[in-house]
Motif scaffolding. Sequence first.
Motif, PDB file in Angstrom:
ATOM      1  N   GLU A  11      -4.468 -16.814   9.211  1.00  0.00           N
ATOM      2  CA  GLU A  11      -5.036 -15.556   9.670  1.00  0.00           C
ATOM      3  C   GLU A  11      -6.513 -15.750   9.994  1.00  0.00           C
ATOM      4  O   GLU A  11      -7.272 -16.191   9.153  1.00  0.00           O
ATOM      5  N   GLU A  12      -6.906 -15.421  11.199  1.00  0.00           N
ATOM      6  CA  GLU A  12      -8.298 -15.475  11.612  1.00  0.00           C
ATOM      7  C   GLU A  12      -9.030 -16.670  10.989  1.00  0.00           C
ATOM      8  O   GLU A  12      -8.701 -17.810  11.240  1.00  0.00           O
ATOM      9  N   ALA A  13     -10.008 -16.386  10.107  1.00  0.00           N
ATOM     10  CA  ALA A  13     -10.820 -17.461   9.545  1.00  0.00           C
ATOM     11  C   ALA A  13     -10.313 -17.943   8.196  1.00  0.00           C
ATOM     12  O   ALA A  13     -10.993 -18.714   7.523  1.00  0.00           O
ATOM     13  N   ILE A  14      -9.139 -17.511   7.765  1.00  0.00           N
ATOM     14  CA  ILE A  14      -8.632 -17.866   6.445  1.00  0.00           C
ATOM     15  C   ILE A  14      -7.921 -19.212   6.517  1.00  0.00           C
ATOM     16  O   ILE A  14      -6.976 -19.381   7.287  1.00  0.00           O
ATOM     17  N   PRO A  15      -8.359 -20.199   5.715  1.00  0.00           N
ATOM     18  CA  PRO A  15      -7.754 -21.536   5.782  1.00  0.00           C
ATOM     19  C   PRO A  15      -6.499 -21.682   4.928  1.00  0.00           C
ATOM     20  O   PRO A  15      -6.159 -22.773   4.502  1.00  0.00           O
ATOM     21  N   VAL A  16      -5.820 -20.594   4.649  1.00  0.00           N
ATOM     22  CA  VAL A  16      -4.634 -20.650   3.810  1.00  0.00           C
ATOM     23  C   VAL A  16      -3.644 -19.593   4.283  1.00  0.00           C
ATOM     24  O   VAL A  16      -4.029 -18.537   4.778  1.00  0.00           O
ATOM     25  N   LYS A  17      -2.371 -19.918   4.134  1.00  0.00           N
ATOM     26  CA  LYS A  17      -1.310 -18.978   4.474  1.00  0.00           C
ATOM     27  C   LYS A  17      -0.325 -18.953   3.318  1.00  0.00           C
ATOM     28  O   LYS A  17       0.027 -19.992   2.761  1.00  0.00           O
ATOM     29  N   THR A  18       0.127 -17.747   2.932  1.00  0.00           N
ATOM     30  CA  THR A  18       1.130 -17.626   1.872  1.00  0.00           C
ATOM     31  C   THR A  18       2.380 -16.991   2.454  1.00  0.00           C
ATOM     32  O   THR A  18       2.302 -16.061   3.252  1.00  0.00           O
ATOM     33  N   ILE A  19       3.527 -17.506   2.047  1.00  0.00           N
ATOM     34  CA  ILE A  19       4.811 -16.997   2.528  1.00  0.00           C
ATOM     35  C   ILE A  19       5.719 -16.798   1.324  1.00  0.00           C
ATOM     36  O   ILE A  19       5.938 -17.730   0.543  1.00  0.00           O
ATOM     37  N   ILE A  20       6.235 -15.598   1.157  1.00  0.00           N
ATOM     38  CA  ILE A  20       7.264 -15.340   0.145  1.00  0.00           C
ATOM     39  C   ILE A  20       8.574 -15.193   0.896  1.00  0.00           C
ATOM     40  O   ILE A  20       8.719 -14.336   1.753  1.00  0.00           O
ATOM     41  N   HIS A  21       9.535 -16.061   0.595  1.00  0.00           N
ATOM     42  CA  HIS A  21      10.759 -16.087   1.386  1.00  0.00           C
ATOM     43  C   HIS A  21      11.901 -16.697   0.587  1.00  0.00           C
ATOM     44  O   HIS A  21      11.703 -17.268  -0.488  1.00  0.00           O
ATOM     45  N   SER A  22      13.069 -16.544   1.135  1.00  0.00           N
ATOM     46  CA  SER A  22      14.242 -17.246   0.640  1.00  0.00           C
ATOM     47  C   SER A  22      14.666 -18.212   1.733  1.00  0.00           C
ATOM     48  O   SER A  22      14.707 -17.846   2.904  1.00  0.00           O
ATOM     49  N   VAL A  23      14.947 -19.433   1.362  1.00  0.00           N
ATOM     50  CA  VAL A  23      15.257 -20.439   2.379  1.00  0.00           C
ATOM     51  C   VAL A  23      16.739 -20.793   2.336  1.00  0.00           C
ATOM     52  O   VAL A  23      17.340 -20.903   1.274  1.00  0.00           O
TER      53      VAL A  23
END
Length: 849
Positions: A11-23
Motif C-alpha cells: 500500500e502506497e509507502a508501506i513496505p509490508v503487506k498482510t493477508i488473512i486467507h485460507s489457501v
Amino acid sequence: MSYKYEVVMGEEAIPVKTIIHSVNELDLHWHNKIEIIFVLEGSVNVSIGKETYLLQESDLILININELHSTRKTKDKNVLLAVQIDPEFYKHCFPKFKNMRFNCKYFSQEGGKKNKFDIIIHYIANITWCLNKKNKGYELIIGSYLYLLGEHLINNFHYDVIEAKSQEISDKDLIRIKNIIDYADENMGRNVTLKEIAERQHLNYHFLSHFIKDKIGMSFQDYLNSIRLNNAVSMIANSNDTITNIAYVSGFPSINSFNRLFKREYNCSPTEYRDGLLTSNHKSIKSNRENNKIGTYLDVDRNAALKKLYCYISIPNTEDKEEYKKEGNIDRIFVDAKYEGESFKHYWKKLATFGRASEGLRNNLQGQLKEMQKQIGFEYIRFHGIFMDEMMIYNKSEDGEVQYNWSYVDELFDFFKEINIKPFIELSFMPSELKSSDDTVFWWKGNISPPRHINLWTDLVKEFIKHCINRYGLKEVETWYFEVWNEPEYEYYFWAGSKEEYFEFYKETALAIKSISEELKVGGPSITHGAILGSCWLEDFLYFCNKNIVSLDFLSVHIYPEYVSSEGVEENILQNKDHKNTSKVISGIKKIYYDKNHTFNTLKSVNHKLKEVFNSSNTEIHVTEWNASSLNGNLIHDTSYVATFIIKNVLQCVGITKSLGYWTFTDLIEESKLGISSFHGGFGLFNKDGLKKPSYYAYYLLSKLGDRVIQQGEDYIVTKKDESIQILVYNYAYFDDLFLHGDISALNHKERYSIYEVKALKEIEFSINGLNGYYKITNYKLNRENGSVFDDWIELGAPENMHKEELEYLKGKAQPKIEIKELKLQGKYMDRMSIPVHGVELIILDRII
C-alpha cells in the motif's frame, strides 16, 4: 520444475503487506520479499525448495527472498496470516539485511522454546492491527515494528549472508529469470524492450517471450507495466511531483497510456487517487490488482481470524497511552453571562423506557426507577405488553362473558403516580383470546397478530381507558400518550399482518380512543429509522391518515445507529423457518452503521416528511426508542462512550423532537434472557445489580443544566438559571472505520475501547464575563477514571456473581468526581478544562452573595 514469479504490491509507502486467507493450492513461485506465514487455524503444507513442512495451528515459518515455495492445504481447513516485507526497507540502516537468509521455523508439535517466536508473532500481530486501524501516523508505528522485527531476527536466529554476485541458485531458469527481472527493474525508466533483453541473453525473441510468460505468469510488457505503475503510485503518495513527470520518470511512453493503465487498475485517475489520499488520511484505495492472485486464496471469517490474532497483542488502550494525554489545539470560548439567551427545555427528560409491563411490577426494577426519578426526574415512562396474558386483563367466564381484571394495571400505574411519572402506553401485544394467529416474538411470546375481530380489540382499548379515567381522572389521563403497536413495518417479527392491515388497525384504534375524549393523545406508528430512510412506509402512513381523516396527535419513531432492513429480517425468517424464535431470527443479520450525525439527520427527515405529507403543525414527534446500539448485548453499552453519545445527540437534536426516549433505563429487560455477566452489554442506564453506568450520569449532568442557552458549540453548551451559570463540555469519539464496516474483532468482554477513532485530549478555555460577587463553583468530571463502573469493575478483577461488599464498593467508587471551591469574582471567571476521550465535564457557578 515449474514456478512463477509473484509481484507483491503493498500500500502506497508501506513496505509490508498482510493477508488473512485460507489457501487451497498456491503454485510454486518466488518473489523479492520476505514472507512470514503464521497458522491461525488448521494446518497447511509449505514447500520451500525441495523440503516440505507441515504447519499446524500456532506454527510459523519464514520464507526468504527469492526462495521457491508453494502452499497446499491438508485435509484440515486452514486460516493463515501471511506477512510480506520488502527487505529494501532496511538498506539504509543495515545494508546487508537484503542478503541475509534466516533459518526461522517453529513447529509446535516438536516442542522446544517458543519465546523468540512469540516475539515475532507479537510484532506481526501489531503490524496487522495498525494496517487495519490506520490511525494517524500508523505508517511510523509500522516502521518501528519492522525495525524491531529485523533486529530480533538478526540477534536470535541463525542466518547466512549471500553476496549478490555469488548466490548459489541451482536452477538455471531461476538465474535467467532473475537476471531478466533485475535488468527490467533497473531500466524501467526508459524504453527497455524484450528484443533488447533477448540480445543480451543470447536467446531467440519468441523463445524468450514464451519463457517469461511461463515462468512469471505474465507477459514481459505486463510485468514492465506493473513495476512502472507500482513506482508511480509510490511517487504519487510520497512526492509533490506532477503527474506528467511521474509518468515520464516511471517509464510510461505517454501520459495517456499511464492514465489509461492507472484507471484500469485503480478505478480512478492518478489525480483523483492523490486527492483521495489527501482527504482520507492516506487510507488505501483498493485496486483491481487485489484480485490478481497467484493460485487460489479462499475467503475466511475475517472477524474470527482477527480476534484470534489479537490475542497476541496488548490492544492499544488510548487512555493508558501517551497520545491520550497529549494536547490538542486549545479552544478559547468567550461568554457574556449577562446575555439572557434563548429558552432551553429539558426535552430529554420527557421520556424514559423499560421492557414490558409485567417487569415493572418487580421490586428491583421499581427500586431503580424510584432512584432515577429522585435524582433526575423523567416525565413519562414507556413500555411493551400492557395487554399481554401475563397482565391477566382479558378473561372469559364459564358462560363466555368477557371479564376484565385491572389488578396488575392498577398496581403498576399506582406506582408510577407515587414516583411522579406518567405512562406513555404502547398498546400491545395481542391477548391470546383475541389473536388471529400463533405468531409471537421473544421468549416470553408476545403475540404479534392482528385481532381476529377488530371490535374485540377496540372494546378492550375503550374499557382500558375508561377504567384509567375512573381511577385517575379524565384530566390526568388526557395528559397520557397512547401509542398504537410497535414497529409494524417488521412484518412477521413485530406485526403478523400487512402494512394495509396495520393502517386499518391504527384507524380503528384511534377512533375508539377519540370516542371517549377528543383530548386523549393517540399516535404511532413507532417505526424504525430504516423504514423512514429506506422506504415510503412513513409517507404511506401519513397519506392514509390524511386521506381518511384519522387522528395523529404524535408521530413516534425509533432511531438506532445501525439498521437491519425489514427485508433482511424476513429473509432470515424464511431461512430459519421459525419466526417465533427471536434468537434465530436475529442471528446472522448484518447491521449497517450510519455516521455520527445519524440521529439528527433522521429527525430532520421525519420533520420534512411530516410537514410535506401530513401538513400539520400540531403533530408532536417522539422518539420512543433510541440507544447507542439496537442490540441488547452489544458490549459498548456499558462503556463511557455512551455518556458522550447521549450528551452529543441530546444537545444536537434540541428543537426537532419532543422526546428522545433512551431504550431502556435498566438492564432488567428480558427480550433475550437476562444477561449472565454483571456487564454483558445490556441496554440500561443501570446494570442488573442496580449499579449506575456512565450513561446514567450523562442524564444526571444534563439535568443540572439551566433553562436558557447563552452559548453553544459543537462540543459544549453554556446555560443559565437565575444567577447560576452551567458549562458542559464533552469529548466525543465515534467508531473507527473498521468497526463501522462490521469488524468486531477488537471488541471483547474486557477490552471495549479499541473500536473508536483516536482523538486527543480536549483542551478548552472559558472566559465568562459579567460575573460579580461570591460564587460556589462545583466541578463534575465523568470519564473512564471517574464514574465508569465498568472500568472500575475491570480494575477490581471483573468478578461475576458479586457479593454485597463488592457491589457496595463499586457503588461508592463509580461516581463522577466532584470538586468544590468558593471564589470572589470581579467581572470575570476563567477556567481551563481538559477532557479525555469519552469524557464529560460540568462546571456550575452558583452565586451565594
